[in-house]
Design an enzyme around this catalytic site. Sequence first.
Site, PDB file in Angstrom:
ATOM      1  N   ARG A  91       0.844  -1.194   0.000  1.00  0.00           N
ATOM      2  CA  ARG A  91       0.000   0.000   0.000  1.00  0.00           C
ATOM      3  C   ARG A  91       0.871   1.233   0.000  1.00  0.00           C
ATOM      4  NH1 ARG A  91      -4.854   0.577   4.209  1.00  0.00           N
ATOM      5  NH2 ARG A  91      -3.116   1.207   5.490  1.00  0.00           N
ATOM      6  N   THR A 112      -1.331   7.414  -0.357  1.00  0.00           N
ATOM      7  CA  THR A 112      -2.656   7.279  -0.980  1.00  0.00           C
ATOM      8  C   THR A 112      -3.446   6.063  -0.491  1.00  0.00           C
ATOM      9  OG1 THR A 112      -1.794   5.892  -2.748  1.00  0.00           O
ATOM     10  CG2 THR A 112      -1.704   8.277  -3.113  1.00  0.00           C
ATOM     11  N   ASP A 134       0.444  -2.704  12.104  1.00  0.00           N
ATOM     12  CA  ASP A 134       0.921  -3.140  10.783  1.00  0.00           C
ATOM     13  C   ASP A 134       1.317  -4.616  10.852  1.00  0.00           C
ATOM     14  OD1 ASP A 134       2.754  -3.712   8.560  1.00  0.00           O
ATOM     15  OD2 ASP A 134       2.504  -1.589   8.104  1.00  0.00           O
ATOM     16  N   ASP A 155       4.890  -5.629   9.435  1.00  0.00           N
ATOM     17  CA  ASP A 155       5.983  -5.211  10.316  1.00  0.00           C
ATOM     18  C   ASP A 155       6.040  -6.068  11.583  1.00  0.00           C
ATOM     19  OD1 ASP A 155       7.037  -3.254   8.703  1.00  0.00           O
ATOM     20  OD2 ASP A 155       5.865  -1.625   9.578  1.00  0.00           O
TER      21      ASP A 155
END
Length: 215
Positions: free
Chosen positions: A108, A112, A204, A207
């Site tokens: 991603r 945006t 995330d 991560d």
Amino acid sequence: MSEFSSSQVVELKHSLAQHHLALLRDKATRPSQFRYHAGVLATLLAAEVTSNLPLRKVSVQTPLEVMECQELDARIAAVPILRAGLGMVTPLTDMIPDLEVWHLGLYRDEETAQPVHYYDKLPATHPPDVAIVLDPMLATGGSASLAIAALKRWKVARIFMLSIIAAPEGIRRVLAEHSDIRIYTAAIDRQLNDRKYILPGLGDAGDRIFNTLPH
Ligand code: PRP
Ligand code: URA
């Protein structure tokens, strides 16, 4: 009550799913344990998504007599979306003999939140009978929708989406763009925040799986 029908979205209610989700969401959970809990949740989701796969009859000789049994009668593929989807692959390869694994690289864009396609080795012909897209997070649904579109171009007849946590916004988008898809998830969370992260979510996923959180 959920706004989504069970023919569109299956949300796990299993007690073990709740238990491992609590540990997965906890910000104190370290990467090794995060990978473990994600793996258990992927196993529970995989058991659900595979519960009605086609079977064929086989004859088996037990130590005592011959009996009629059943074995899988379909080419089944898992399609992990890199990176975080990799954390869901091993539970499926452990459970499904002869599983094919086809990788799709999407990330991603941070500004945006649009998916960027960077790796794809899907062949042009001979699609599997069933494809199971793996990604722990379904947020805006952009990545899942792009992955499903790629599988449709490959002419896969039955496509399922497996996510550990899904946002209602993302589910709506995937179903609007692909009304023939069924989504399996361990939790439908509340909403996205202004950075398109899932709330309450788990942060995330990539991560946390790969221990690449910024220091
Ligand atoms: C995350 C996640 C999904 C995507 C979901 O990947 O694993 O692929 O975001 O968001 P969406 O539904 O809004 O498209 P990310 O871009 O962080 O890449 P990574 O797996 O490499 O960390
Ligand atoms: N990707 C993640 O890993 N987490 C989110 O909450 C949204 C997208």
